[in-house]
Design an enzyme around this catalytic site. Structure first.
Site, PDB file in Angstrom:
ATOM      1  N   GLY A 245       0.800  -1.232   0.000  1.00 56.93           N
ATOM      2  CA  GLY A 245       0.000   0.000   0.000  1.00 56.93           C
ATOM      3  C   GLY A 245       0.828   1.275   0.000  1.00 56.93           C
ATOM      4  O   GLY A 245       0.266   2.362  -0.154  1.00 56.93           O
ATOM      5  N   GLY A 248      -0.305   4.665   1.227  1.00 63.98           N
ATOM      6  CA  GLY A 248      -1.716   4.450   1.537  1.00 63.98           C
ATOM      7  C   GLY A 248      -2.686   5.287   0.714  1.00 63.98           C
ATOM      8  O   GLY A 248      -3.810   5.540   1.149  1.00 63.98           O
ATOM      9  N   LEU A 249      -2.276   5.681  -0.492  1.00 63.11           N
ATOM     10  CA  LEU A 249      -3.172   6.493  -1.336  1.00 63.11           C
ATOM     11  C   LEU A 249      -4.509   5.805  -1.561  1.00 63.11           C
ATOM     12  O   LEU A 249      -5.571   6.410  -1.437  1.00 63.11           O
ATOM     13  CB  LEU A 249      -2.522   6.719  -2.707  1.00 63.11           C
ATOM     14  CG  LEU A 249      -1.942   8.084  -2.990  1.00 63.11           C
ATOM     15  CD1 LEU A 249      -0.938   8.475  -1.937  1.00 63.11           C
ATOM     16  CD2 LEU A 249      -1.292   8.102  -4.356  1.00 63.11           C
ATOM     17  N   LYS A 250      -4.439   4.526  -1.899  1.00 64.76           N
ATOM     18  CA  LYS A 250      -5.678   3.805  -2.193  1.00 64.76           C
ATOM     19  C   LYS A 250      -6.396   3.440  -0.895  1.00 64.76           C
ATOM     20  O   LYS A 250      -7.624   3.462  -0.826  1.00 64.76           O
ATOM     21  CB  LYS A 250      -5.377   2.564  -3.034  1.00 64.76           C
ATOM     22  CG  LYS A 250      -4.802   2.969  -4.390  1.00 64.76           C
ATOM     23  CD  LYS A 250      -4.421   1.817  -5.248  1.00 64.76           C
ATOM     24  CE  LYS A 250      -3.911   2.300  -6.593  1.00 64.76           C
ATOM     25  NZ  LYS A 250      -2.562   2.928  -6.532  1.00 64.76           N
ATOM     26  N   ASP A 265       2.879  -2.656   3.988  1.00 64.01           N
ATOM     27  CA  ASP A 265       3.992  -2.396   3.067  1.00 64.01           C
ATOM     28  C   ASP A 265       5.276  -2.708   3.822  1.00 64.01           C
ATOM     29  O   ASP A 265       5.301  -2.693   5.059  1.00 64.01           O
ATOM     30  CB  ASP A 265       4.000  -0.920   2.619  1.00 64.01           C
ATOM     31  CG  ASP A 265       4.794  -0.705   1.333  1.00 64.01           C
ATOM     32  OD1 ASP A 265       4.178  -0.623   0.257  1.00 64.01           O
ATOM     33  OD2 ASP A 265       6.042  -0.623   1.403  1.00 64.01           O
ATOM     34  N   ASP A 291       7.284  -7.518   5.222  1.00 61.72           N
ATOM     35  CA  ASP A 291       7.641  -8.027   3.894  1.00 61.72           C
ATOM     36  C   ASP A 291       6.550  -9.014   3.476  1.00 61.72           C
ATOM     37  O   ASP A 291       6.325 -10.019   4.153  1.00 61.72           O
ATOM     38  CB  ASP A 291       9.011  -8.721   3.968  1.00 61.72           C
ATOM     39  CG  ASP A 291       9.470  -9.165   2.587  1.00 61.72           C
ATOM     40  OD1 ASP A 291       8.610  -9.474   1.735  1.00 61.72           O
ATOM     41  OD2 ASP A 291      10.694  -9.200   2.366  1.00 61.72           O
ATOM     42  N   ASP A 306      -1.522  -3.735  -5.093  1.00 65.78           N
ATOM     43  CA  ASP A 306      -1.013  -2.763  -6.079  1.00 65.78           C
ATOM     44  C   ASP A 306       0.503  -2.975  -6.078  1.00 65.78           C
ATOM     45  O   ASP A 306       1.235  -2.299  -5.370  1.00 65.78           O
ATOM     46  CB  ASP A 306      -1.407  -1.360  -5.603  1.00 65.78           C
ATOM     47  CG  ASP A 306      -1.004  -0.275  -6.580  1.00 65.78           C
ATOM     48  OD1 ASP A 306      -0.860  -0.567  -7.775  1.00 65.78           O
ATOM     49  OD2 ASP A 306      -0.832   0.873  -6.129  1.00 65.78           O
ATOM     50  N   CYS A 359       1.338  -0.670 -12.429  1.00 61.61           N
ATOM     51  CA  CYS A 359       1.361   0.504 -13.318  1.00 61.61           C
ATOM     52  C   CYS A 359       2.373   0.259 -14.441  1.00 61.61           C
ATOM     53  O   CYS A 359       3.288   1.054 -14.654  1.00 61.61           O
ATOM     54  CB  CYS A 359       1.695   1.772 -12.541  1.00 61.61           C
ATOM     55  SG  CYS A 359       3.231   1.698 -11.626  1.00 61.61           S
TER      56      CYS A 359
HETATM   57  C1  SAM Z   1       3.212   0.473  -6.698  1.00 63.11           C
HETATM   58  S1  SAM Z   1       3.811   0.837  -5.122  1.00 63.11           S
HETATM   59  C2  SAM Z   1       2.339   0.943  -4.189  1.00 63.11           C
HETATM   60  C3  SAM Z   1       1.609   2.221  -4.338  1.00 63.11           C
HETATM   61  C4  SAM Z   1       0.445   2.379  -3.410  1.00 63.11           C
HETATM   62  N1  SAM Z   1      -0.469   1.257  -3.439  1.00 63.11           N
HETATM   63  C5  SAM Z   1      -0.293   3.660  -3.748  1.00 63.11           C
HETATM   64  O1  SAM Z   1      -1.454   3.620  -4.142  1.00 63.11           O
HETATM   65  O2  SAM Z   1       0.332   4.712  -3.599  1.00 63.11           O
HETATM   66  C6  SAM Z   1       4.468  -0.700  -4.607  1.00 63.11           C
HETATM   67  C7  SAM Z   1       4.824  -0.811  -3.140  1.00 63.11           C
HETATM   68  O3  SAM Z   1       5.309  -2.135  -2.917  1.00 63.11           O
HETATM   69  C8  SAM Z   1       6.154  -2.096  -1.804  1.00 63.11           C
HETATM   70  N2  SAM Z   1       6.915  -3.359  -1.778  1.00 63.11           N
HETATM   71  C9  SAM Z   1       7.895  -3.779  -2.611  1.00 63.11           C
HETATM   72  N3  SAM Z   1       8.318  -5.005  -2.275  1.00 63.11           N
HETATM   73  C10 SAM Z   1       7.571  -5.392  -1.193  1.00 63.11           C
HETATM   74  C11 SAM Z   1       7.548  -6.541  -0.374  1.00 63.11           C
HETATM   75  N4  SAM Z   1       8.367  -7.590  -0.598  1.00 63.11           N
HETATM   76  N5  SAM Z   1       6.686  -6.587   0.662  1.00 63.11           N
HETATM   77  C12 SAM Z   1       5.860  -5.532   0.894  1.00 63.11           C
HETATM   78  N6  SAM Z   1       5.828  -4.407   0.154  1.00 63.11           N
HETATM   79  C13 SAM Z   1       6.682  -4.336  -0.881  1.00 63.11           C
HETATM   80  C14 SAM Z   1       6.965  -0.845  -2.031  1.00 63.11           C
HETATM   81  O4  SAM Z   1       7.495  -0.380  -0.817  1.00 63.11           O
HETATM   82  C15 SAM Z   1       5.907   0.099  -2.625  1.00 63.11           C
HETATM   83  O5  SAM Z   1       5.377   0.930  -1.640  1.00 63.11           O
END
Ligand code: SAM
Length: 417
Positions: A245, A248-250, A265, A291, A306, A359
């Site tokens: 998340g 947390g925008l969504k 996240d 994680d 996402d 995205c």
């Molecule tokens: C596309 S962004 C999410 C954007 C968010 N949902 C929004 O609406 O702004 C992907 C997110 O995945 C998180 N991420 C990457 N690898 C991860 C993992 N193994 N476990 C948890 N989060 C992870 C990153 O920290 C990042 O915040």
């Protein structure tokens, strides 16, 4: 990569100087958007000059490969030029050929910028910027995208021409929280509705100067990104898990519609930004740091993933990432996405809904993830939907056509038996 966001003690005093300052920082590994935002915050430039600096920065990066192609016949060894001069030539060529500012009006300013950085090359800037013109280029060069991606898009989508959409300017898209429209109207700010509910395009407004923004009623967000949250469509009061998340925008949007949201996240810094937002808007989201390649200790009837991705759908707003991407990246990211989707699938309650969104516009991170997931999880079926904007491909999930300011996205919606 260096981390110093502002190596110049004083912000540059001209629009072109500020654009060069940002472009040089991007060349050192910084991201364009936050670097430009910081530079604009520290400057006393007029609104017109701020606009010009923004156009020059984004436009030069969006068309970089093509600009180098146009400059090539006029330069013996571009790689041996001092980097600031090379950027001045690229940005100057962009201003001449894309903003269509005539040579007599702009070449002098670029010569002055060159003199400040490498006086002996002022004559070169003068000569090249007067002569440079458009010329034939292979499609990937004209679109300024990497060859491997152009080839992939041509094969997978049948045509890569949609990438032109990444090189157009975009409006300032915002997600409007309740009360936002009234606050904008009270301040006399022009806006138009976006392609999905609660999305607005602001016309020529500076976000930070808006009362509605200070009140937490506006969130910059592309409509294609907002739509991923809308696809989940939980009823008021339902529990939602927002996985990966970020800030947390969504999650905040779904909370504003009455959902009880827990946002996970692994990056606590991003979550700290999200935690600060509810204080502004009065919304409640529970942020948990973990994680997500490991299972989470809770379930919900509505789960949104996402996922992290190569971001090829965001080339308009993040123009520099196209030059950093490697051919192996989509495949590498898809391994992580499939692991995160496993965690998400376990967390969905029977009869519940799961939305997977990225995205990006690659097969590996979109349809291929969905195909493998459905093969391994017969308890899930695809839940079809029709997006309110044109799709590039709509078969196993939906790929958004990145035109009219929309980011490219891929979404798949599943129902658990
Ligand atoms: C596309 S962004 C999410 C954007 C968010 N949902 C929004 O609406 O702004 C992907 C997110 O995945 C998180 N991420 C990457 N690898 C991860 C993992 N193994 N476990 C948890 N989060 C992870 C990153 O920290 C990042 O915040």
């Amino acid at each position: 990569m260096r981390n110093n966001p502002n190596p110049h003690p004083k912000p540059p005093a001209t629009a072109r100087g500020l654009a060069l300052h940002v472009l040089e920082a991007v060349a050192r590994g910084q991201y364009a958007q936050p670097t430009l935002d910081r530079a604009l915050q520290n400057t006393r430039l007029s609104p017109e000059d701020r606009g010009l600096a923004t156009h020059l920065t984004y436009g030069t990066l969006r068309h970089l490969r093509y600009l180098d192609h146009l400059l090539a016949p006029h330069l013996n060894a571009p790689h041996h030029l001092p980097p600031p001069v090379r950027w001045a030539l690229r940005a100057g060529a962009y201003e001449r050929l894309f903003l269509e500012h005539p040579a007599y009006a702009v070449v002098h300013s670029w010569v002055e910028e060159t003199k400040r950085r490498a006086p002996r090359l002022a004559g070169l800037t003068n000569a090249v910027l007067r002569r440079v013109t458009h010329r034939e280029a292979p499609p990937a060069v004209r679109l300024s995208i990497p060859d491997f991606l152009h080839d992939h898009w041509r094969i997978f989508f049948g045509d890569a021409g949609f990438a032109e959409g990444f090189n157009q300017p975009e409006p300032l898209w915002i997600t409007a929280y309740p009360g936002a429209r009234e606050a904008l109207e009270a301040q006399g700010v022009a806006y138009r509705p976006g392609p999905v509910p609660d999305s607005l395009a602001l016309e020529g407004a500076r976000l930070r100067a808006l009362e509605a923004y200070r009140q937490g009623l506006l969130q910059p967000q592309n409509p294609a990104s907002l739509f991923a949250a809308q696809l989940l469509d939980p009823p008021p009061g339902a529990k939602v898990l927002d996985l990966a998340g970020g800030a947390g925008l969504k999650a905040l949007y779904l909370a504003a519609r009455g959902a009880r949201v827990v946002s996970y996240d692994k990056n606590p810094k991003r979550q700290a930004t999200g935690r600060a937002t509810p204080a502004r808007t009065g919304l409640r989201v529970a942020f948990k740091t973990q994680d997500l390649t490991r299972p989470i200790p809770e379930t919900a009837p509505f789960v949104l993933l996402d996922a992290p991705c190569t971001g090829t759908g965001t080339f308009r707003g993040n123009p520099e990432i196209r030059y950093r991407l490697r051919p192996q990246d989509p495949q590498a990211l898809s391994t992580l996405q499939r692991a995160l989707l496993e965690t998400a699938a376990r967390a969905v309650e029977p009869g519940g809904r799961l939305v997977y969104a990225v995205c990006t516009l690659t097969e590996a991170e979109g349809e291929a993830v969905t195909r493998a997931f459905l093969e391994q999880h017969p308890e899930f079926t695809l839940e079809p939907f029709t997006p309110p904007f044109p799709a590039l491909k709509q078969d196993l999930g939906v790929y958004v056509r990145p035109e009219n300011g929309l980011d490219g996205f891929y979404y798949a919606r599943f129902r658990k038996a």
